[in-house]
Scaffold this motif. Structure first.
Motif, PDB file in Angstrom:
ATOM      1  N   ASP A 152     -42.869 -35.163 -18.835  1.00  0.00           N
ATOM      2  CA  ASP A 152     -41.802 -34.155 -18.810  1.00  0.00           C
ATOM      3  C   ASP A 152     -40.921 -34.381 -17.283  1.00  0.00           C
ATOM      4  OD1 ASP A 152     -39.786 -32.258 -18.710  1.00  0.00           O
ATOM      5  OD2 ASP A 152     -41.114 -30.571 -18.636  1.00  0.00           O
ATOM      6  N   PRO A 153     -39.890 -34.969 -17.477  1.00  0.00           N
ATOM      7  CA  PRO A 153     -38.901 -35.469 -15.935  1.00  0.00           C
ATOM      8  C   PRO A 153     -38.382 -34.134 -15.299  1.00  0.00           C
ATOM      9  CG  PRO A 153     -37.508 -35.564 -17.931  1.00  0.00           C
ATOM     10  CD  PRO A 153     -39.084 -35.434 -18.420  1.00  0.00           C
ATOM     11  N   GLY A 173     -38.241 -30.644 -13.366  1.00  0.00           N
ATOM     12  CA  GLY A 173     -39.016 -29.837 -12.365  1.00  0.00           C
ATOM     13  C   GLY A 173     -39.815 -30.746 -11.632  1.00  0.00           C
ATOM     14  N   THR A 174     -39.602 -31.962 -11.624  1.00  0.00           N
ATOM     15  CA  THR A 174     -40.101 -32.878 -10.647  1.00  0.00           C
ATOM     16  C   THR A 174     -39.555 -32.855  -9.245  1.00  0.00           C
ATOM     17  OG1 THR A 174     -40.775 -34.307 -12.657  1.00  0.00           O
ATOM     18  CG2 THR A 174     -41.046 -35.184 -10.264  1.00  0.00           C
ATOM     19  N   VAL A 175     -40.430 -32.532  -8.168  1.00  0.00           N
ATOM     20  CA  VAL A 175     -39.946 -32.780  -6.890  1.00  0.00           C
ATOM     21  C   VAL A 175     -39.888 -34.084  -6.368  1.00  0.00           C
ATOM     22  CG1 VAL A 175     -40.247 -31.858  -4.324  1.00  0.00           C
ATOM     23  CG2 VAL A 175     -40.911 -30.305  -6.670  1.00  0.00           C
ATOM     24  N   LEU A 176     -38.539 -34.433  -6.274  1.00  0.00           N
ATOM     25  CA  LEU A 176     -38.510 -35.767  -5.842  1.00  0.00           C
ATOM     26  C   LEU A 176     -38.587 -35.906  -4.252  1.00  0.00           C
ATOM     27  CD1 LEU A 176     -35.211 -36.547  -7.954  1.00  0.00           C
ATOM     28  CD2 LEU A 176     -37.389 -37.319  -8.310  1.00  0.00           C
ATOM     29  N   ALA A 177     -38.215 -35.023  -3.652  1.00  0.00           N
ATOM     30  CA  ALA A 177     -38.191 -35.066  -1.960  1.00  0.00           C
ATOM     31  C   ALA A 177     -38.022 -33.461  -1.573  1.00  0.00           C
ATOM     32  CB  ALA A 177     -36.748 -35.600  -1.524  1.00  0.00           C
ATOM     33  N   GLU A 178     -38.731 -33.429  -0.231  1.00  0.00           N
ATOM     34  CA  GLU A 178     -38.872 -32.079   0.211  1.00  0.00           C
ATOM     35  C   GLU A 178     -38.948 -32.213   1.722  1.00  0.00           C
ATOM     36  OE1 GLU A 178     -42.016 -29.404  -1.055  1.00  0.00           O
ATOM     37  OE2 GLU A 178     -43.061 -31.160  -1.626  1.00  0.00           O
ATOM     38  N   TRP A 179     -38.112 -31.477   2.409  1.00  0.00           N
ATOM     39  CA  TRP A 179     -38.483 -31.530   3.843  1.00  0.00           C
ATOM     40  C   TRP A 179     -37.923 -30.152   4.512  1.00  0.00           C
ATOM     41  CZ3 TRP A 179     -34.454 -33.010   0.657  1.00  0.00           C
ATOM     42  CH2 TRP A 179     -33.273 -32.543   0.761  1.00  0.00           C
ATOM     43  N   GLU A 180     -38.036 -30.000   5.876  1.00  0.00           N
ATOM     44  CA  GLU A 180     -38.048 -28.673   6.464  1.00  0.00           C
ATOM     45  C   GLU A 180     -36.996 -29.105   7.831  1.00  0.00           C
ATOM     46  OE1 GLU A 180     -40.875 -25.058   8.603  1.00  0.00           O
ATOM     47  OE2 GLU A 180     -41.810 -26.635   7.015  1.00  0.00           O
ATOM     48  N   VAL A 209     -35.106 -31.471  -6.664  1.00  0.00           N
ATOM     49  CA  VAL A 209     -35.876 -31.510  -7.922  1.00  0.00           C
ATOM     50  C   VAL A 209     -35.095 -31.846  -9.128  1.00  0.00           C
ATOM     51  CG1 VAL A 209     -36.910 -29.486  -9.367  1.00  0.00           C
ATOM     52  CG2 VAL A 209     -36.914 -29.353  -7.018  1.00  0.00           C
ATOM     53  N   ARG A 210     -35.667 -32.442 -10.044  1.00  0.00           N
ATOM     54  CA  ARG A 210     -35.145 -32.963 -11.305  1.00  0.00           C
ATOM     55  C   ARG A 210     -34.643 -31.801 -12.270  1.00  0.00           C
ATOM     56  NH1 ARG A 210     -38.585 -37.703 -12.664  1.00  0.00           N
ATOM     57  NH2 ARG A 210     -37.880 -39.435 -11.314  1.00  0.00           N
ATOM     58  N   VAL A 211     -33.194 -31.854 -12.684  1.00  0.00           N
ATOM     59  CA  VAL A 211     -32.895 -30.798 -13.560  1.00  0.00           C
ATOM     60  C   VAL A 211     -32.246 -31.341 -14.627  1.00  0.00           C
ATOM     61  CG1 VAL A 211     -32.821 -28.981 -11.768  1.00  0.00           C
ATOM     62  CG2 VAL A 211     -30.977 -30.380 -12.132  1.00  0.00           C
ATOM     63  N   ALA A 260     -35.030 -34.900 -21.591  1.00  0.00           N
ATOM     64  CA  ALA A 260     -34.447 -34.741 -20.418  1.00  0.00           C
ATOM     65  C   ALA A 260     -33.694 -33.222 -20.305  1.00  0.00           C
ATOM     66  CB  ALA A 260     -33.593 -35.968 -19.878  1.00  0.00           C
ATOM     67  N   GLY A 261     -33.808 -32.550 -21.581  1.00  0.00           N
ATOM     68  CA  GLY A 261     -33.337 -31.286 -21.317  1.00  0.00           C
ATOM     69  C   GLY A 261     -31.965 -31.106 -21.577  1.00  0.00           C
ATOM     70  N   ASN A 262     -31.253 -32.259 -22.038  1.00  0.00           N
ATOM     71  CA  ASN A 262     -29.884 -32.403 -22.247  1.00  0.00           C
ATOM     72  C   ASN A 262     -29.310 -32.345 -23.783  1.00  0.00           C
ATOM     73  OD1 ASN A 262     -28.927 -32.987 -19.296  1.00  0.00           O
ATOM     74  ND2 ASN A 262     -30.387 -34.879 -19.808  1.00  0.00           N
ATOM     75  N   ALA A 263     -28.221 -31.489 -24.084  1.00  0.00           N
ATOM     76  CA  ALA A 263     -27.575 -31.582 -24.981  1.00  0.00           C
ATOM     77  C   ALA A 263     -26.961 -32.879 -25.433  1.00  0.00           C
ATOM     78  CB  ALA A 263     -26.670 -30.369 -25.367  1.00  0.00           C
ATOM     79  N   ALA A 264     -26.861 -33.493 -26.455  1.00  0.00           N
ATOM     80  CA  ALA A 264     -26.283 -34.773 -26.920  1.00  0.00           C
ATOM     81  C   ALA A 264     -24.986 -34.567 -27.888  1.00  0.00           C
ATOM     82  CB  ALA A 264     -27.143 -35.687 -27.279  1.00  0.00           C
ATOM     83  N   ILE A 265     -23.825 -35.311 -27.532  1.00  0.00           N
ATOM     84  CA  ILE A 265     -22.736 -35.637 -28.555  1.00  0.00           C
ATOM     85  C   ILE A 265     -22.650 -36.988 -28.602  1.00  0.00           C
ATOM     86  CG2 ILE A 265     -20.480 -35.327 -28.864  1.00  0.00           C
ATOM     87  CD1 ILE A 265     -20.273 -32.861 -26.872  1.00  0.00           C
ATOM     88  N   LEU A 266     -23.300 -37.385 -29.908  1.00  0.00           N
ATOM     89  CA  LEU A 266     -23.270 -38.803 -30.291  1.00  0.00           C
ATOM     90  C   LEU A 266     -22.003 -39.134 -31.193  1.00  0.00           C
ATOM     91  CD1 LEU A 266     -26.911 -38.763 -31.488  1.00  0.00           C
ATOM     92  CD2 LEU A 266     -26.042 -39.260 -29.115  1.00  0.00           C
ATOM     93  N   ARG A 267     -21.316 -40.510 -30.897  1.00  0.00           N
ATOM     94  CA  ARG A 267     -20.378 -40.983 -31.445  1.00  0.00           C
ATOM     95  C   ARG A 267     -20.718 -42.654 -31.569  1.00  0.00           C
ATOM     96  NH1 ARG A 267     -16.819 -43.882 -33.875  1.00  0.00           N
ATOM     97  NH2 ARG A 267     -15.003 -42.925 -34.266  1.00  0.00           N
ATOM     98  N   GLY A 268     -21.255 -42.768 -32.767  1.00  0.00           N
ATOM     99  CA  GLY A 268     -21.724 -44.272 -33.176  1.00  0.00           C
ATOM    100  C   GLY A 268     -20.471 -44.799 -33.838  1.00  0.00           C
ATOM    101  N   GLY A 269     -20.609 -46.244 -33.928  1.00  0.00           N
ATOM    102  CA  GLY A 269     -19.682 -46.838 -34.662  1.00  0.00           C
ATOM    103  C   GLY A 269     -19.407 -46.518 -36.077  1.00  0.00           C
ATOM    104  N   SER A 270     -18.075 -46.322 -36.451  1.00  0.00           N
ATOM    105  CA  SER A 270     -17.835 -45.855 -37.918  1.00  0.00           C
ATOM    106  C   SER A 270     -18.499 -46.494 -38.855  1.00  0.00           C
ATOM    107  CB  SER A 270     -16.103 -45.849 -38.326  1.00  0.00           C
ATOM    108  OG  SER A 270     -15.723 -47.177 -37.792  1.00  0.00           O
ATOM    109  N   GLU A 271     -19.014 -47.780 -38.648  1.00  0.00           N
ATOM    110  CA  GLU A 271     -19.664 -48.340 -39.551  1.00  0.00           C
ATOM    111  C   GLU A 271     -20.956 -47.868 -40.067  1.00  0.00           C
ATOM    112  OE1 GLU A 271     -16.826 -51.204 -37.700  1.00  0.00           O
ATOM    113  OE2 GLU A 271     -18.366 -50.047 -36.865  1.00  0.00           O
TER     114      GLU A 271
END
Length: 181
Positions: A78-79, A81-88, A98-100, A126-137
């Motif tokens: 699962d991508p 919630g992954t912590v990519l970097a942290e600092w103080e 964090v990946r969102v 990746a937790g994203n909604a998709a709007i797809l537009r393929g070729g008309s063929e």
């Protein structure tokens, strides 16, 4: 609304939806190939080149490969919630990158029906909604694939609106989709 729902969903729920979509694609192989036959016949009637027809045409092997592709994606970590970097900071303030999810992703692609399953599946993972537009063929093929994916989404309690197909072949729809960005 679908993007918000997906952002709140668990990785396990999205993976179950991907597996259910893969199973439904397999179960509807004959319907998907029949829909694809309409697309191929129309392309051939227009005198479309053989290499294009080959990319457009589906058979049991290609439909099975799409289903396996969704299962592979479901098996990835699962991508979110992954912590990519942290600092103080010196003052004690802590930061994390964090990946969102991005939210809604529009995908415009040529008439390759497999991209319908691939793009929808990757966006879902990746937790994203998709709007797809393929070729008309590939319009009928893509509709049949999205219908199968919707069944997989519903079976796991996710909204079918998470993967949407632009419901027209009209080229003006591409312009409208681009203006949404």
């Amino acid at each position: 609304a679908a993007a918000h729902e997906l952002a709140q969903s668990s990785g396990e729920q999205r993976d179950r939806a991907l597996r259910a979509a893969a199973a439904e694609i397999r179960a509807r192989t004959a319907d998907i190939i029949a829909a694809n036959g309409r697309d191929v016949a129309a392309a051939e009637a227009r005198g479309t080149k053989g290499s294009f027809i080959d990319r457009l045409k589906l058979d049991e092997g290609r439909v099975g490969a799409m289903a396996r592709g969704l299962e592979v994606v479901a098996g990835l970590a699962d991508p979110l919630g992954t912590v990519l970097a942290e600092w103080e900071q010196p003052n004690g303030l802590k930061f994390q990158r964090v990946r969102v999810p991005l939210g809604v992703i529009g995908v415009i692609y040529e008439s390759r029906p497999n991209v319908t399953a691939d793009a929808g599946g990757l966006c879902l993972k990746a937790g994203n909604a998709a709007i797809l537009r393929g070729g008309s063929e590939s319009f009928h093929s893509s509709r049949a694939l999205v219908k199968a994916m919707h069944t997989g989404l519903r079976a796991t309690g996710l909204t079918e609106d998470a993967i949407q197909l632009v419901p027209t072949r009209d080229r003006a729809a591409v312009g409208e989709l681009l203006r949404m960005a």
